[in-house]
Design a protein around this motif. Structure first.
Motif, PDB file in Angstrom:
ATOM      1  N   LEU A 137       0.825  -1.210   0.000  1.00  0.00           N
ATOM      2  CA  LEU A 137       0.000   0.000   0.000  1.00  0.00           C
ATOM      3  C   LEU A 137       0.857   1.258   0.000  1.00  0.00           C
ATOM      4  CD1 LEU A 137      -2.741  -1.133   2.561  1.00  0.00           C
ATOM      5  CD2 LEU A 137      -3.052  -0.770   0.104  1.00  0.00           C
ATOM      6  N   ALA A 138       1.963   1.241   0.754  1.00  0.00           N
ATOM      7  CA  ALA A 138       2.875   2.385   0.757  1.00  0.00           C
ATOM      8  C   ALA A 138       3.545   2.548  -0.603  1.00  0.00           C
ATOM      9  CB  ALA A 138       3.916   2.212   1.858  1.00  0.00           C
ATOM     10  N   ARG A 139       3.865   1.432  -1.232  1.00  0.00           N
ATOM     11  CA  ARG A 139       4.499   1.468  -2.553  1.00  0.00           C
ATOM     12  C   ARG A 139       3.560   2.074  -3.594  1.00  0.00           C
ATOM     13  NH1 ARG A 139       7.479  -3.864  -5.169  1.00  0.00           N
ATOM     14  NH2 ARG A 139       8.504  -2.811  -6.935  1.00  0.00           N
ATOM     15  N   GLN A 140       2.276   1.965  -3.381  1.00  0.00           N
ATOM     16  CA  GLN A 140       1.289   2.529  -4.290  1.00  0.00           C
ATOM     17  C   GLN A 140       1.010   4.000  -4.027  1.00  0.00           C
ATOM     18  OE1 GLN A 140      -2.062  -0.118  -3.762  1.00  0.00           O
ATOM     19  NE2 GLN A 140      -1.161  -1.758  -5.014  1.00  0.00           N
ATOM     20  N   GLY A 141       1.779   4.598  -3.106  1.00  0.00           N
ATOM     21  CA  GLY A 141       1.667   6.028  -2.863  1.00  0.00           C
ATOM     22  C   GLY A 141       0.809   6.412  -1.679  1.00  0.00           C
ATOM     23  N   ASN A 142       0.393   5.458  -0.868  1.00  0.00           N
ATOM     24  CA  ASN A 142      -0.432   5.749   0.306  1.00  0.00           C
ATOM     25  C   ASN A 142       0.440   5.999   1.536  1.00  0.00           C
ATOM     26  OD1 ASN A 142      -3.223   5.106  -0.819  1.00  0.00           O
ATOM     27  ND2 ASN A 142      -2.156   3.178  -1.218  1.00  0.00           N
ATOM     28  N   ARG A 143      -0.098   6.760   2.449  1.00  0.00           N
ATOM     29  CA  ARG A 143       0.559   6.963   3.755  1.00  0.00           C
ATOM     30  C   ARG A 143       0.048   5.873   4.690  1.00  0.00           C
ATOM     31  NH1 ARG A 143      -1.553  12.997   4.092  1.00  0.00           N
ATOM     32  NH2 ARG A 143      -3.296  11.830   3.199  1.00  0.00           N
ATOM     33  N   VAL A 144       0.950   5.032   5.155  1.00  0.00           N
ATOM     34  CA  VAL A 144       0.553   3.827   5.889  1.00  0.00           C
ATOM     35  C   VAL A 144       1.285   3.777   7.229  1.00  0.00           C
ATOM     36  CG1 VAL A 144       0.355   1.318   5.815  1.00  0.00           C
ATOM     37  CG2 VAL A 144       0.248   2.632   3.683  1.00  0.00           C
ATOM     38  N   LEU A 145       0.529   3.457   8.277  1.00  0.00           N
ATOM     39  CA  LEU A 145       1.081   3.232   9.612  1.00  0.00           C
ATOM     40  C   LEU A 145       0.801   1.782   9.989  1.00  0.00           C
ATOM     41  CD1 LEU A 145       2.347   4.344  12.268  1.00  0.00           C
ATOM     42  CD2 LEU A 145       0.008   4.794  13.047  1.00  0.00           C
ATOM     43  N   LEU A 146       1.856   1.062  10.355  1.00  0.00           N
ATOM     44  CA  LEU A 146       1.728  -0.337  10.772  1.00  0.00           C
ATOM     45  C   LEU A 146       1.948  -0.408  12.278  1.00  0.00           C
ATOM     46  CD1 LEU A 146       1.389  -3.329  10.207  1.00  0.00           C
ATOM     47  CD2 LEU A 146       3.786  -3.431   9.525  1.00  0.00           C
ATOM     48  N   LEU A 147       0.924  -0.814  12.996  1.00  0.00           N
ATOM     49  CA  LEU A 147       0.953  -0.885  14.456  1.00  0.00           C
ATOM     50  C   LEU A 147       1.207  -2.326  14.880  1.00  0.00           C
ATOM     51  CD1 LEU A 147       0.418   0.770  17.100  1.00  0.00           C
ATOM     52  CD2 LEU A 147      -1.970   0.059  16.899  1.00  0.00           C
ATOM     53  N   ASP A 148       2.331  -2.576  15.521  1.00  0.00           N
ATOM     54  CA  ASP A 148       2.679  -3.924  15.971  1.00  0.00           C
ATOM     55  C   ASP A 148       1.960  -4.181  17.288  1.00  0.00           C
ATOM     56  OD1 ASP A 148       3.737  -6.338  16.569  1.00  0.00           O
ATOM     57  OD2 ASP A 148       5.833  -5.744  16.429  1.00  0.00           O
ATOM     58  N   GLY A 149       0.844  -4.882  17.207  1.00  0.00           N
ATOM     59  CA  GLY A 149       0.019  -5.110  18.390  1.00  0.00           C
ATOM     60  C   GLY A 149       0.169  -6.485  18.990  1.00  0.00           C
ATOM     61  N   ASP A 150       1.142  -7.264  18.546  1.00  0.00           N
ATOM     62  CA  ASP A 150       1.362  -8.588  19.109  1.00  0.00           C
ATOM     63  C   ASP A 150       2.038  -8.431  20.458  1.00  0.00           C
ATOM     64  OD1 ASP A 150       1.907 -11.210  19.729  1.00  0.00           O
ATOM     65  OD2 ASP A 150       2.411 -11.758  17.672  1.00  0.00           O
ATOM     66  N   THR A 151       1.245  -8.528  21.535  1.00  0.00           N
ATOM     67  CA  THR A 151       1.779  -8.276  22.865  1.00  0.00           C
ATOM     68  C   THR A 151       2.736  -9.355  23.340  1.00  0.00           C
ATOM     69  OG1 THR A 151      -0.157  -9.361  23.818  1.00  0.00           O
ATOM     70  CG2 THR A 151      -0.268  -6.983  23.536  1.00  0.00           C
ATOM     71  N   ASP A 152       2.706 -10.540  22.727  1.00  0.00           N
ATOM     72  CA  ASP A 152       3.571 -11.634  23.166  1.00  0.00           C
ATOM     73  C   ASP A 152       4.911 -11.644  22.440  1.00  0.00           C
ATOM     74  OD1 ASP A 152       1.655 -12.557  24.924  1.00  0.00           O
ATOM     75  OD2 ASP A 152       0.691 -13.791  23.396  1.00  0.00           O
ATOM     76  N   LEU A 153       4.887 -11.393  21.126  1.00  0.00           N
ATOM     77  CA  LEU A 153       6.120 -11.486  20.344  1.00  0.00           C
ATOM     78  C   LEU A 153       6.078 -10.411  19.263  1.00  0.00           C
ATOM     79  CD1 LEU A 153       8.745 -13.067  19.942  1.00  0.00           C
ATOM     80  CD2 LEU A 153       7.527 -14.536  18.330  1.00  0.00           C
ATOM     81  N   ALA A 154       6.440  -9.187  19.641  1.00  0.00           N
ATOM     82  CA  ALA A 154       6.410  -8.067  18.707  1.00  0.00           C
ATOM     83  C   ALA A 154       7.628  -8.157  17.791  1.00  0.00           C
ATOM     84  CB  ALA A 154       6.416  -6.748  19.487  1.00  0.00           C
ATOM     85  N   ASN A 155       7.409  -8.448  16.507  1.00  0.00           N
ATOM     86  CA  ASN A 155       8.546  -8.680  15.619  1.00  0.00           C
ATOM     87  C   ASN A 155       8.367  -8.093  14.227  1.00  0.00           C
ATOM     88  OD1 ASN A 155       6.578 -10.370  14.687  1.00  0.00           O
ATOM     89  ND2 ASN A 155       7.773 -12.253  14.878  1.00  0.00           N
ATOM     90  N   VAL A 156       7.424  -7.174  14.031  1.00  0.00           N
ATOM     91  CA  VAL A 156       7.234  -6.567  12.723  1.00  0.00           C
ATOM     92  C   VAL A 156       8.492  -5.844  12.284  1.00  0.00           C
ATOM     93  CG1 VAL A 156       6.040  -4.731  11.494  1.00  0.00           C
ATOM     94  CG2 VAL A 156       4.730  -6.380  12.812  1.00  0.00           C
ATOM     95  N   SER A 157       9.049  -5.025  13.168  1.00  0.00           N
ATOM     96  CA  SER A 157      10.231  -4.239  12.804  1.00  0.00           C
ATOM     97  C   SER A 157      11.431  -5.133  12.514  1.00  0.00           C
ATOM     98  CB  SER A 157      10.567  -3.248  13.928  1.00  0.00           C
ATOM     99  OG  SER A 157      10.770  -3.937  15.156  1.00  0.00           O
ATOM    100  N   ILE A 158      11.551  -6.251  13.230  1.00  0.00           N
ATOM    101  CA  ILE A 158      12.681  -7.155  13.017  1.00  0.00           C
ATOM    102  C   ILE A 158      12.634  -7.765  11.620  1.00  0.00           C
ATOM    103  CG2 ILE A 158      13.742  -9.298  13.827  1.00  0.00           C
ATOM    104  CD1 ILE A 158      12.796  -8.620  16.619  1.00  0.00           C
TER     105      ILE A 158
END
Length: 442
Positions: free
Chosen positions: A39-60
């Protein structure tokens, strides 16, 4: 690295999507990240919220290791803008959003600062995507309810379908009235993906009275698996690459679905503020407005029940409780629950098991508990019985085929048939062909 603060303000509410699943290991984090990047690549402003309280690993998964998370914002150690990470195509990530759970536990006054900052932040984006915790924990359920669209990731694994069905059922019981979208991940092709969805949809229609929405499928391939290991999402590949192209298809399917849904008047922060106010008043955790009371639930009885639960909770929070006292209290509660083992009681047991912090157990205790639960499962549903969502068994009427392993080559079969006496029984004939004839019947 920290991202620059977005400068554009979106006067409309962003489209909010929760990527969720009934169990871990279905690939929901990979789906959330690749969809957000697409979605960001298509020109949208996107916020990704890492809500996995047990194993937050989106950024990794994109090779970023945050120094601060939302929990630091809760502790007033930094601003919300300071924890945002920026990756390819300007995608912004809020890492380790377990602080949202803390917002729910805090009163409305204490949580107002962080929620106001989240409100100001989310309105700067076109899309806010939440990678929720898997399972039936309260935080994950509220994260789903806070968004306008829940995209539930499942796989062909029957256990994945069973857990997804349980999640949908719990959401419905708690007042969630929107229709989840189903995305089949790790499918072998379009035919299998559609078949997996149809099994889950059939169970939902039969037991819950709802029809689910089919979002599509993501095929199993080696490129996608390697991308996770290499911390290079497939959404960064050329659009002509099949692994990348299927997420562009998913983004198109998402936009079509969102166009069919009305925009919500309030965003994620507003929802969580309502939750914190409700929790501070010690009212039941509902995902929407409480349902009207029926004639069988007198207000006085309801208040007494909630007061008793609050008293038990306060006692156990005061400090360590004698194990025998705790055993006696909860054994009596479970006996009371099991006295009327209806669908409501089963739902309570399922939700309660989903709220336990199993990761805190030692390996020995995990193994002991797993053995006990398997034995319990065998008592409830013997192994020979198949669940509604399991893969369908082979039809009784099979296509005829020649078993070369049992009877050898076909020319040998013809020769043996010619050598047999006319009065030989069929059982003896088959045993002689398969080499099991030991001179008489068994």
């Amino acid at each position: 690295m920290n991202a620059r603060e977005p400068v554009k303000h979106n006067p409309n509410q962003p489209r909010t999507i929760a990527i969720t699943g009934g169990k871990g290991g279905v690939g929901k984090t990979s789906v959330a990240l690749n969809l957000a990047l697409t979605l960001a690549r298509q020109g949208n402003r996107v916020l990704l919220l890492d809500g996995d309280t047990d194993l937050a690993n989106v950024s990794i998964m994109v090779g970023l290791y945050p120094r601060k998370t939302l929990a630091n914002v809760m502790a007033e150690e930094c601003r919300l803008e300071d924890v945002i990470l920026e990756t390819d195509y300007g995608l912004h990530i809020v890492p380790g959003a377990s602080g949202v759970q803390e917002c729910m536990d805090m009163g409305p006054t204490e949580s107002l600062r962080i929620l106001r900052a989240l409100y100001n932040l989310e309105n700067r984006y076109d899309y806010v995507i939440t990678d929720t915790a898997a399972g039936l924990q309260a935080a994950g359920l509220h994260m789903i309810a806070a968004t306008e669209l829940a995209c539930m990731v499942v796989t062909p694994d029957p256990a994945s379908l069973t857990d997804a069905f349980s999640l949908i059922k719990v959401l419905r019981r708690r007042g969630y009235n929107r229709i989840p979208s189903i995305l089949v991940n790790m499918a072998q092709g379009a035919s299998q993906a559609r078949s997996v969805f149809q099994r889950l949809d059939a169970a939902a229609q039969r037991h819950l009275g709802i029809s689910l929405h089919y979002m599509g499928g993501i095929w199993r391939d080696e490129t996608l698996r390697q991308s996770v290991l290499n911390q290079k999402p497939v959404a960064l590949l050329p659009v002509s690459d099949p692994s990348c192209r299927q997420f562009h298809t998913l983004a198109d399917m998402l936009d079509v679905r969102l166009s069919q849904l009305p925009r919500r008047k309030a965003g994620i922060a507003a929802y969580w503020h309502k939750v914190s106010k409700r929790e501070s008043a010690n009212s039941p955790k509902k995902l929407t407005k409480p349902e009207p009371e029926t004639g069988n639930e007198a207000p006085a009885l309801k208040d007494r029940c909630l007061q008793a639960v609050s008293e038990i909770e306060s006692i156990f929070k005061e400090g360590p409780v004698d194990p025998m006292l705790r055993y006696e209290a909860f054994t009596r509660l479970f006996a009371l629950l099991g006295s009327t083992l209806d669908s409501d009681a089963i739902e309570i047991v399922q939700t309660g098991l989903g709220s336990f912090q199993w990761e805190n157990l030692s390996p020995e205790r995990k193994n002991h508990l797993a053995i006990h639960l398997r034995e319990l499962a065998d008592q409830i549903s013997p192994p020979e019985r198949k669940a509604d969502l399991a893969e369908p068994t082979q039809s009784v009427l099979r296509e005829p085929f020649y078993d070369r392993i049992s009877f050898g080559e076909q020319d040998r079969l013809v020769r043996v048939l010619k050598e047999q006496p006319a009065d030989i029984s069929l059982d003896q004939l088959l045993r002689s062909l398969s080499g099991n004839d030991h001179g008489g019947s068994r």
